[in-house]
Design an enzyme around this catalytic site. Structure first.
Site, PDB file in Angstrom:
ATOM      1  CB  SER A 122      70.336  52.486  31.538  1.00 15.37           C
ATOM      2  OG  SER A 122      71.126  52.787  32.650  1.00 15.37           O
TER       3      SER A 122
HETATM    4  N1  SAM Z   1      70.066  51.999  37.175  1.00 15.80           N
HETATM    5  C1  SAM Z   1      69.487  53.307  36.998  1.00 15.80           C
HETATM    6  C2  SAM Z   1      68.057  53.243  36.558  1.00 15.80           C
HETATM    7  O1  SAM Z   1      67.542  52.145  36.292  1.00 15.80           O
HETATM    8  O2  SAM Z   1      67.459  54.321  36.493  1.00 15.80           O
HETATM    9  C3  SAM Z   1      70.287  54.195  36.098  1.00 15.80           C
HETATM   10  C4  SAM Z   1      71.596  54.503  36.662  1.00 15.80           C
HETATM   11  S1  SAM Z   1      72.339  56.015  36.159  1.00 15.80           S
HETATM   12  C5  SAM Z   1      72.899  55.601  34.561  1.00 15.80           C
HETATM   13  C6  SAM Z   1      73.759  55.895  37.244  1.00 15.80           C
HETATM   14  C7  SAM Z   1      73.441  56.145  38.684  1.00 15.80           C
HETATM   15  O3  SAM Z   1      74.586  55.787  39.451  1.00 15.80           O
HETATM   16  C8  SAM Z   1      73.160  57.611  38.992  1.00 15.80           C
HETATM   17  O4  SAM Z   1      71.921  57.738  39.640  1.00 15.80           O
HETATM   18  C9  SAM Z   1      74.313  57.999  39.915  1.00 15.80           C
HETATM   19  O5  SAM Z   1      73.979  58.969  40.871  1.00 15.80           O
HETATM   20  C10 SAM Z   1      74.661  56.670  40.540  1.00 15.80           C
HETATM   21  N2  SAM Z   1      76.023  56.587  41.108  1.00 15.80           N
HETATM   22  C11 SAM Z   1      77.162  57.145  40.654  1.00 15.80           C
HETATM   23  N3  SAM Z   1      78.206  56.822  41.451  1.00 15.80           N
HETATM   24  C12 SAM Z   1      77.701  56.029  42.437  1.00 15.80           C
HETATM   25  C13 SAM Z   1      78.270  55.384  43.557  1.00 15.80           C
HETATM   26  N4  SAM Z   1      79.584  55.480  43.856  1.00 15.80           N
HETATM   27  N5  SAM Z   1      77.466  54.649  44.364  1.00 15.80           N
HETATM   28  C14 SAM Z   1      76.131  54.540  44.095  1.00 15.80           C
HETATM   29  N6  SAM Z   1      75.535  55.150  43.048  1.00 15.80           N
HETATM   30  C15 SAM Z   1      76.307  55.878  42.222  1.00 15.80           C
END
Ligand code: SAM
Length: 246
Positions: free
Chosen positions: A96
């Site tokens: 992000s």
């Molecule tokens: N917080 C992260 C970082 O600091 O790099 C960035 C997050 S990225 C915008 C969103 C993440 O949420 C992705 O890696 C995606 O695979 C994960 N994601 C999506 N749906 C999810 C779920 N149901 N449970 C856990 N993770 C999930």
């Protein structure tokens, strides 16, 4: 947006990318990180009308100035790590934008005694920022490869107060609940009821709500001492969607 600051950071990043054959000195990353912190401070001022404050918690800004974001992005784009924008981390996912990481962290009002849950580990960067500010961080990632890479990073960088697992974060982490704060870093169509249940009375959740092709809103959810839930829209955002079977 402060164009001058952005373009100075952009030029420095592009120069580093150009000279990537030579090793980038740790000091250059420190300089880029300081510039990133300044950019966040300026964006906070620019968006103060939405977020209802002129500056973020100084402890949050200190953590943003400390965590080595270049360690959380793929090798080939390390010199771009300190631009205030999301960057690709593989598997179609992103790390992000630093301003959003700082704002979400500030909204959960971090303090050392907290137990925090993050959904969407991704690169592990947001979890590392939380780990600088609170005692215990639990983080869940749905994509195996990203979850495993992030767990390796936590170990390599010494973030031993972060516990990571691969799974569907929609259902939270019952075994370690209740949590003082929950951060969701992927956009959900609604606030997952299991997460509301796992939030402590007096706790705060920060979550982007909205569909992939809709305007998403960053929402602050508060559960008062009696368990009553209130929600407050903070500002429009754009996140990758929360996936999974729900
Ligand atoms: N917080 C992260 C970082 O600091 O790099 C960035 C997050 S990225 C915008 C969103 C993440 O949420 C992705 O890696 C995606 O695979 C994960 N994601 C999506 N749906 C999810 C779920 N149901 N449970 C856990 N993770 C999930």
């Amino acid at each position: 947006m402060h164009t001058a600051t952005v373009s100075r950071s952009l030029i420095l990043s592009m120069l580093l990318l150009y000279s990537w054959g030579d090793e980038i000195l740790a000091g250059e990353y420190v300089e880029l990180r300081q510039k990133m912190v300044q950019t966040i401070e300026e964006l906070v001022q620019d968006t103060s009308i939405y977020i209802d404050k002129e500056e973020l918690d100084p402890r949050v800004m200190q953590a943003m100035g400390k965590v080595p974001r270049h360690e959380f992005v793929p090798e080939t784009i390390k010199p771009l790590a300190y631009l205030d924008r999301p960057l690709p981390i593989g598997q179609g996912q992103t790390i992000s934008q630093p301003y959003i990481v700082a704002l979400m962290t500030d909204l959960m009002r971090p303090h050392p005694k907290q137990r925090v849950l993050e959904l969407g580990t991704g690169s592990g960067y947001q979890a590392a920022v939380l780990a600088e500010l609170t005692d215990q961080v639990f983080t869940i990632e749905i994509i195996d490869k990203l979850g495993e890479q992030a767990a390796d990073r936590f170990q390599r960088l010494g973030y031993d107060n972060v516990t990571a697992r691969v799974g569907d974060g929609y259902y939270g982490w019952e075994e370690h609940a209740p949590f003082d704060a929950i951060l969701v870093t992927a956009a959900a169509s609604h606030i997952p009821p299991p997460l509301l249940k796992q939030l402590k009375p007096g706790g705060r959740m920060v979550i982007p709500v909205g569909g992939r092709f809709q305007v998403q809103q960053l929402v602050l959810v508060e559960k008062n001492k009696e368990g009553k839930i209130t929600t407050h829209q903070i500002l429009p955002v754009r996140f990758v969607p929360l996936t999974g079977e729900h």
